[in-house]
Design an enzyme around this catalytic site. Structure first.
Site, PDB file in Angstrom:
ATOM      1  N   ARG A 131      -2.672   0.467 -16.593  1.00 40.88           N
ATOM      2  CA  ARG A 131      -3.538  -0.374 -17.436  1.00 40.88           C
ATOM      3  C   ARG A 131      -4.703   0.415 -18.046  1.00 40.88           C
ATOM      4  O   ARG A 131      -5.364  -0.049 -18.966  1.00 40.88           O
ATOM      5  CB  ARG A 131      -4.088  -1.534 -16.606  1.00 40.88           C
ATOM      6  CG  ARG A 131      -5.090  -1.060 -15.578  1.00 40.88           C
ATOM      7  CD  ARG A 131      -5.753  -2.170 -14.838  1.00 40.88           C
ATOM      8  NE  ARG A 131      -6.711  -1.629 -13.892  1.00 40.88           N
ATOM      9  CZ  ARG A 131      -7.236  -2.309 -12.909  1.00 40.88           C
ATOM     10  NH1 ARG A 131      -6.907  -3.558 -12.722  1.00 40.88           N
ATOM     11  NH2 ARG A 131      -8.108  -1.740 -12.100  1.00 40.88           N
ATOM     12  N   LYS A 135      -1.667   2.208   1.930  1.00 45.12           N
ATOM     13  CA  LYS A 135      -1.845   1.919   3.372  1.00 45.12           C
ATOM     14  C   LYS A 135      -2.621   0.638   3.616  1.00 45.12           C
ATOM     15  O   LYS A 135      -2.371  -0.088   4.586  1.00 45.12           O
ATOM     16  CB  LYS A 135      -2.505   3.092   4.103  1.00 45.12           C
ATOM     17  CG  LYS A 135      -3.803   3.615   3.479  1.00 45.12           C
ATOM     18  CD  LYS A 135      -3.544   4.714   2.503  1.00 45.12           C
ATOM     19  CE  LYS A 135      -4.739   4.941   1.626  1.00 45.12           C
ATOM     20  NZ  LYS A 135      -4.954   6.317   1.264  1.00 45.12           N
ATOM     21  N   VAL A 179       0.283   7.629   5.038  1.00 50.74           N
ATOM     22  CA  VAL A 179      -0.464   8.277   6.129  1.00 50.74           C
ATOM     23  C   VAL A 179      -0.301   9.796   6.028  1.00 50.74           C
ATOM     24  O   VAL A 179       0.817  10.295   5.877  1.00 50.74           O
ATOM     25  CB  VAL A 179       0.029   7.828   7.526  1.00 50.74           C
ATOM     26  CG1 VAL A 179      -0.851   8.423   8.624  1.00 50.74           C
ATOM     27  CG2 VAL A 179       0.096   6.318   7.647  1.00 50.74           C
ATOM     28  N   GLU A 230     -10.880   7.105  -1.899  1.00 51.46           N
ATOM     29  CA  GLU A 230     -10.367   5.828  -2.400  1.00 51.46           C
ATOM     30  C   GLU A 230     -11.237   5.378  -3.571  1.00 51.46           C
ATOM     31  O   GLU A 230     -12.379   5.840  -3.721  1.00 51.46           O
ATOM     32  CB  GLU A 230     -10.413   4.781  -1.290  1.00 51.46           C
ATOM     33  CG  GLU A 230      -9.516   5.089  -0.111  1.00 51.46           C
ATOM     34  CD  GLU A 230      -8.053   5.244  -0.499  1.00 51.46           C
ATOM     35  OE1 GLU A 230      -7.487   4.318  -1.103  1.00 51.46           O
ATOM     36  OE2 GLU A 230      -7.480   6.305  -0.227  1.00 51.46           O
ATOM     37  N   ASP A 281     -10.148   3.216   5.919  1.00 50.71           N
ATOM     38  CA  ASP A 281      -8.889   3.855   5.528  1.00 50.71           C
ATOM     39  C   ASP A 281      -8.187   4.452   6.761  1.00 50.71           C
ATOM     40  O   ASP A 281      -6.977   4.314   6.923  1.00 50.71           O
ATOM     41  CB  ASP A 281      -9.183   4.956   4.493  1.00 50.71           C
ATOM     42  CG  ASP A 281      -7.934   5.707   4.090  1.00 50.71           C
ATOM     43  OD1 ASP A 281      -7.117   5.133   3.351  1.00 50.71           O
ATOM     44  OD2 ASP A 281      -7.759   6.860   4.530  1.00 50.71           O
ATOM     45  N   LYS A 306      -4.444   3.439   8.386  1.00 45.63           N
ATOM     46  CA  LYS A 306      -3.397   4.417   8.734  1.00 45.63           C
ATOM     47  C   LYS A 306      -3.030   4.312  10.217  1.00 45.63           C
ATOM     48  O   LYS A 306      -1.860   4.423  10.593  1.00 45.63           O
ATOM     49  CB  LYS A 306      -3.870   5.819   8.383  1.00 45.63           C
ATOM     50  CG  LYS A 306      -3.961   6.031   6.870  1.00 45.63           C
ATOM     51  CD  LYS A 306      -4.772   7.258   6.521  1.00 45.63           C
ATOM     52  CE  LYS A 306      -4.780   7.501   5.016  1.00 45.63           C
ATOM     53  NZ  LYS A 306      -5.789   8.484   4.602  1.00 45.63           N
TER      54      LYS A 306
HETATM   55  P1  NDP Z   1      -6.203   6.048  -8.875  1.00 41.78           P
HETATM   56  O1  NDP Z   1      -7.300   5.064  -8.988  1.00 41.78           O
HETATM   57  O2  NDP Z   1      -6.455   7.468  -9.212  1.00 41.78           O
HETATM   58  O3  NDP Z   1      -4.961   5.572  -9.775  1.00 41.78           O
HETATM   59  C1  NDP Z   1      -4.539   4.257  -9.879  1.00 41.78           C
HETATM   60  C2  NDP Z   1      -4.123   4.020 -11.336  1.00 41.78           C
HETATM   61  O4  NDP Z   1      -3.476   2.755 -11.408  1.00 41.78           O
HETATM   62  C3  NDP Z   1      -5.342   3.949 -12.281  1.00 41.78           C
HETATM   63  O5  NDP Z   1      -5.048   4.605 -13.495  1.00 41.78           O
HETATM   64  C4  NDP Z   1      -5.519   2.454 -12.442  1.00 41.78           C
HETATM   65  O6  NDP Z   1      -6.182   2.070 -13.614  1.00 41.78           O
HETATM   66  C5  NDP Z   1      -4.079   1.999 -12.449  1.00 41.78           C
HETATM   67  N1  NDP Z   1      -3.945   0.562 -12.187  1.00 41.78           N
HETATM   68  C6  NDP Z   1      -4.697  -0.197 -11.370  1.00 41.78           C
HETATM   69  N2  NDP Z   1      -4.251  -1.470 -11.394  1.00 41.78           N
HETATM   70  C7  NDP Z   1      -3.223  -1.505 -12.248  1.00 41.78           C
HETATM   71  C8  NDP Z   1      -2.349  -2.538 -12.681  1.00 41.78           C
HETATM   72  N3  NDP Z   1      -2.471  -3.787 -12.258  1.00 41.78           N
HETATM   73  N4  NDP Z   1      -1.359  -2.229 -13.567  1.00 41.78           N
HETATM   74  C9  NDP Z   1      -1.226  -0.960 -14.036  1.00 41.78           C
HETATM   75  N5  NDP Z   1      -2.028   0.051 -13.650  1.00 41.78           N
HETATM   76  C10 NDP Z   1      -3.008  -0.212 -12.754  1.00 41.78           C
HETATM   77  O7  NDP Z   1      -5.638   5.931  -7.392  1.00 41.78           O
HETATM   78  P2  NDP Z   1      -4.890   7.043  -6.536  1.00 41.78           P
HETATM   79  O8  NDP Z   1      -3.819   7.666  -7.321  1.00 41.78           O
HETATM   80  O9  NDP Z   1      -5.889   7.920  -5.867  1.00 41.78           O
HETATM   81  O10 NDP Z   1      -4.278   6.141  -5.366  1.00 41.78           O
HETATM   82  C11 NDP Z   1      -3.131   5.352  -5.568  1.00 41.78           C
HETATM   83  C12 NDP Z   1      -2.630   4.866  -4.208  1.00 41.78           C
HETATM   84  O11 NDP Z   1      -2.290   5.978  -3.407  1.00 41.78           O
HETATM   85  C13 NDP Z   1      -3.653   4.066  -3.398  1.00 41.78           C
HETATM   86  O12 NDP Z   1      -2.985   3.098  -2.648  1.00 41.78           O
HETATM   87  C14 NDP Z   1      -4.256   5.119  -2.473  1.00 41.78           C
HETATM   88  O13 NDP Z   1      -4.783   4.569  -1.313  1.00 41.78           O
HETATM   89  C15 NDP Z   1      -3.012   5.926  -2.183  1.00 41.78           C
HETATM   90  N6  NDP Z   1      -3.243   7.290  -1.744  1.00 41.78           N
HETATM   91  C16 NDP Z   1      -4.096   8.099  -2.450  1.00 41.78           C
HETATM   92  C17 NDP Z   1      -4.259   9.415  -2.085  1.00 41.78           C
HETATM   93  C18 NDP Z   1      -5.157  10.347  -2.806  1.00 41.78           C
HETATM   94  O14 NDP Z   1      -5.326  11.487  -2.357  1.00 41.78           O
HETATM   95  N7  NDP Z   1      -5.759   9.956  -3.925  1.00 41.78           N
HETATM   96  C19 NDP Z   1      -3.529   9.970  -0.911  1.00 41.78           C
HETATM   97  C20 NDP Z   1      -2.656   9.021  -0.251  1.00 41.78           C
HETATM   98  C21 NDP Z   1      -2.533   7.739  -0.665  1.00 41.78           C
HETATM   99  P3  NDP Z   1      -7.785   1.802 -13.531  1.00 41.78           P
HETATM  100  O15 NDP Z   1      -8.414   3.149 -13.516  1.00 41.78           O
HETATM  101  O16 NDP Z   1      -8.060   1.022 -14.779  1.00 41.78           O
HETATM  102  O17 NDP Z   1      -8.046   1.017 -12.282  1.00 41.78           O
HETATM  103  N1  HSE Z   2      -8.768   8.528   0.626  1.00 41.62           N
HETATM  104  C1  HSE Z   2      -7.715   9.019   1.454  1.00 41.62           C
HETATM  105  C2  HSE Z   2      -8.216  10.204   2.238  1.00 41.62           C
HETATM  106  C3  HSE Z   2      -6.541   9.409   0.633  1.00 41.62           C
HETATM  107  O1  HSE Z   2      -9.259  10.754   1.892  1.00 41.62           O
HETATM  108  O2  HSE Z   2      -7.582  10.563   3.221  1.00 41.62           O
HETATM  109  C4  HSE Z   2      -5.342   9.797   1.455  1.00 41.62           C
HETATM  110  O3  HSE Z   2      -4.774   8.698   2.094  1.00 41.62           O
END
Ligand code: NDP
Ligand code: HSE
Length: 431
Positions: free
Chosen positions: A45, A106, A133, A191, A202, A206
Site C-alpha cells: 500500500r 510472530k 523466530v 518493528e 517481540d 517468539k
Molecule cells: P516493513 O514495515 O518494512 O514492511 C511492511 C510493508 O507492508 C510496508 O511497505 C507497508 O506499508 C506494507 N503494508 C502494510 N499494510 C499493508 C496492507 N494492508 N496492504 C499492503 N501493504 C501493506 O516491515 P518488515 O518488512 O520489517 O516486517 C514485515 C514482517 O516481518 C513483520 O511481521 C515483522 O515482524 C516480520 N519480521 C521482520 C524482521 C526484520 O528484520 N525487519 C525479521 C523477522 C520478522 P506502510 O509503510 O504504508 O505501512
Molecule cells: N524486530 C525484530 C528483532 C525483527 O529485532 O529481532 C526480527 O524478528
C-alpha cells in the site's frame, strides 16, 4: 523446470529481500531444485515501496492485497506486512482461496495462532513461519523436526536483534540508548513500533511460538512474564561486568515436573557463557533435549536478507509439498495439546544482582543483609565504591539462588529502611 507462483504482500524490509532472492539471476534455487518459486505478484500500500526493488514489467504490482488473493494463478501468499489487522484477514482469505501461506508475523501467530491454524486445517492448506523466530536461523525447523525425538527441557536465548544490538552498542561502545535504537531502526531491524522490541514483547511473541512447538503445549500468550530493556542503566551493565557478568535480554522457557517457566527479561550471564559473546543483531538459542543434550543455534536474528532467507526456505517447502506434510503432522495449535501449568514469576528461583542506593554510614550492610537473611537469601558477593552522589553510594550485591517471592518481600521491607535513598534495581541471573 517446474515452477509454482508466489504472491508477496508487503514489500518492506523483509518483502523486498524476498523479492530480490526470487528475482535473482543466478539463483541457487535453480541449481538445487527441480521445482522453484516464481514471483507472480507484489502488493504494497506504500507508494514508495515500488522503488525498493526494480521489478520486471511481467510482475503484477498492486496496492491492494485482494488482487493477489483473488488471482487463481497464485498458489502461495507470503504475508509480510506485519501487525494483527489486516494481516489476519489477509491470511484467512488466502487460505479460503485455496492458497498456502508463509508468514514472518510472530505477533499474529502468538496472539491468533490457534484460529489461523484451525482455518488452515479446515481449508486443507498450510501455514509456514520459519522467519517468525530468529530471523535467518532455521530454529523452527530444528525444534519441530530435527529435535523431534527429544523431550525438550529448556529453550532459552537471545531472540530479538534490535535489543541485542542496542545492549551491545551500550556495553561495548558507550553509545546512548536512544542513539543505538535509532541505528537499529535505520538498519531495518526494529518493528514498526519499536516499543515491541525494547519492551520485550517481540521476544515474548517468539517465546510463545518456540514453547508451543518445543513443549507440545498450548497456553495463553498473556501468561508469559515480560520485562524489557528501556529502564536499563549503564551503571548496572558496568557493575555487573565487574562481577563477571554480561547483560542480555533473554527469553526463557523451562520445563520442570510441575510447570513451565515462560519469561522474558534483562538477564545477567557469566562472561564465559556462550550467550554472553552473542553481539549486535545476532541471535542465539540454546535448546536442551533429553536425547541430544545441549544445542545452540546462532545467526542473524533480524534484517532484510537473513529474514528473506527463512521466508524463501518456507516457500520452497510449500512448492515441494513438504509444508503440507509437516503442517498436517504438527499438533501445535490443534486443540489436542497437553496442558501444563505456567509458573508465576514469584515461583522462579535464580540468583539476583541487586543495586541499592544507600547512605554511606556504618551498619547499612548489616541492616540489608539481615533482612535478606530473614527471607533465606544469602549473599555471594558485594561491591561498594567510594564515589558519592549527594552523600549516597551504590551498594551492589550478588545473591545465591533464591525464590523470587522471597526476594520481592525482602525488597519491600528493605525499601522502608531510612538508609535506602532511591529505588532498588534487581536483575535476574542465569548460569
Ligand atoms: P516493513 O514495515 O518494512 O514492511 C511492511 C510493508 O507492508 C510496508 O511497505 C507497508 O506499508 C506494507 N503494508 C502494510 N499494510 C499493508 C496492507 N494492508 N496492504 C499492503 N501493504 C501493506 O516491515 P518488515 O518488512 O520489517 O516486517 C514485515 C514482517 O516481518 C513483520 O511481521 C515483522 O515482524 C516480520 N519480521 C521482520 C524482521 C526484520 O528484520 N525487519 C525479521 C523477522 C520478522 P506502510 O509503510 O504504508 O505501512
Ligand atoms: N524486530 C525484530 C528483532 C525483527 O529485532 O529481532 C526480527 O524478528
Amino acid at each position: 523446470m517446474k515452477t509454482f507462483n508466489v504472491g508477496v504482500v508487503g514489500m518492506g524490509t523483509v518483502g523486498a529481500g524476498v523479492v530480490k532472492i526470487l528475482l535473482g539471476k543466478n539463483s541457487p534455487l535453480k541449481e538445487k531444485l527441480g521445482c522453484i518459486p516464481l514471483l507472480k505478484g507484489v502488493a504494497d500500500r506504500n507508494p514508495g515501496a515500488k522503488n525498493r526493488v526494480d521489478l520486471p514489467s511481467e510482475i503484477l504490482y498492486t496496492d491492494d492485497a485482494k488482487v493477489l488473493l483473488h488471482n487463481p494463478d497464485i498458489q502461495v501468499i507470503a504475508e509480510l506486512i506485519g501487525g494483527v489487522h489486516p494481516a489476519k484477514e489477509i491470511i484467512m482469505q488466502a487460505l479460503e482461496s485455496g492458497k498456502d501461506v508463509v508468514t514472518a508475523n510472530k505477533m499474529l501467530l502468538a496472539l491468533h495462532g490457534s484460529e489461523l491454524f484451525k482455518k488452515a486445517r479446515q481449508c486443507g492448506k498450510s501455514i509456514s513461519f520459519e522467519a517468525s523466530v530468529g530471523g535467518g536461523i532455521p530454529v523452527i525447523a530444528a525444534v519441530r523436526d530435527g529435535l523431534i525425538a527429544n523431550r525438550i527441557d529448556s529453550i532459552f536465548g537471545i531472540v530479538n536483534g534490535t535489543t541485542n544490538y542496542i545492549l551491545t552498542k551500550m556495553t561495548k561502545e558507550n553509545v546512548k540508548y536512544s542513539d543505538a535504537l535509532a541505528e537499529a531502526q535505520r538498519m531495518g531491524y526494529a518493528e514498526k513500533d519499536p516499543s515491541m522490541d525494547v519492551d520485550g514483547i517481540d521476544s515474548s511473541h517468539k517465546l510463545a511460538i518456540l514453547a508451543r512447538i518445543g513443549f507440545g503445549t498450548d497456553f495463553d500468550y498473556k501468561q508469559i512474564y515480560c520485562e524489557g530493556i528501556s529502564t536499563i542503566d549503564l551503571s548496572d551493565i558496568r557493575y555487573a561486568h565487574e562481577l563477571g557478568y554480561t547483560l542480555k535480554l533473554l527469553a526463557v522457557a523451562k520445563r520442570t515436573e510441575d510447570y513451565i517457566e515462560l519469561r522474558v527479561h534483562p538477564t545477567l550471564l557469566p562472561n564465559d557463557h556462550p550467550l554472553s559473546t552473542v553481539n549486535g543483531v545476532f541471535n542465539a538459542i540454546c535448546i536442551h533435549g533429553d536425547a541430544v543434550g545441549e544445542t545452540m543455534l546462532y545467526g542473524k536474528g533480524a534484517g532484510q536478507m537473513p529474514t528473506a532467507s527463512a521466508v524463501v526456505a518456507d516457500l520452497v517447502d510449500v512448492g515441494l509439498g513438504r509444508a503440507d506434510i509437516t503442517f498436517r503432522a504438527m499438533k501445535t495449535f490443534s486443540g489436542n495439546c497437553e496442558c501444563i501449568p505456567i509458573a508465576d514469576i514469584l515461583q522462579i528461583q535464580t540468583r539476583y544482582y541487586l543495586r541499592f542506593t544507600v547512605v554511606d554510614k556504618p551498619g547499612v550492610l548489616a541492616k540489608i543483609s539481615g533482612i535478606l537473611g530473614n527471607y533465606h537469601i544469602s549473599i555471594a558477593s558485594v561491591i561498594q565504591h567510594e564515589s558519592k552522589e549527594n552523600g549516597n553510594v551504590p551498594l551492589i550485591m550478588m545473591t545465591h539462588s533464591a525464590e523470587e517471592g522471597n526476594l520481592q518481600k525482602a525488597l519491600a521491607e528493605i525499601k522502608r529502611l531510612d538508609v535506602i535513598k532511591d529505588s532498588t534495581r534487581f536483575l535476574r541471573v542465569e548460569e
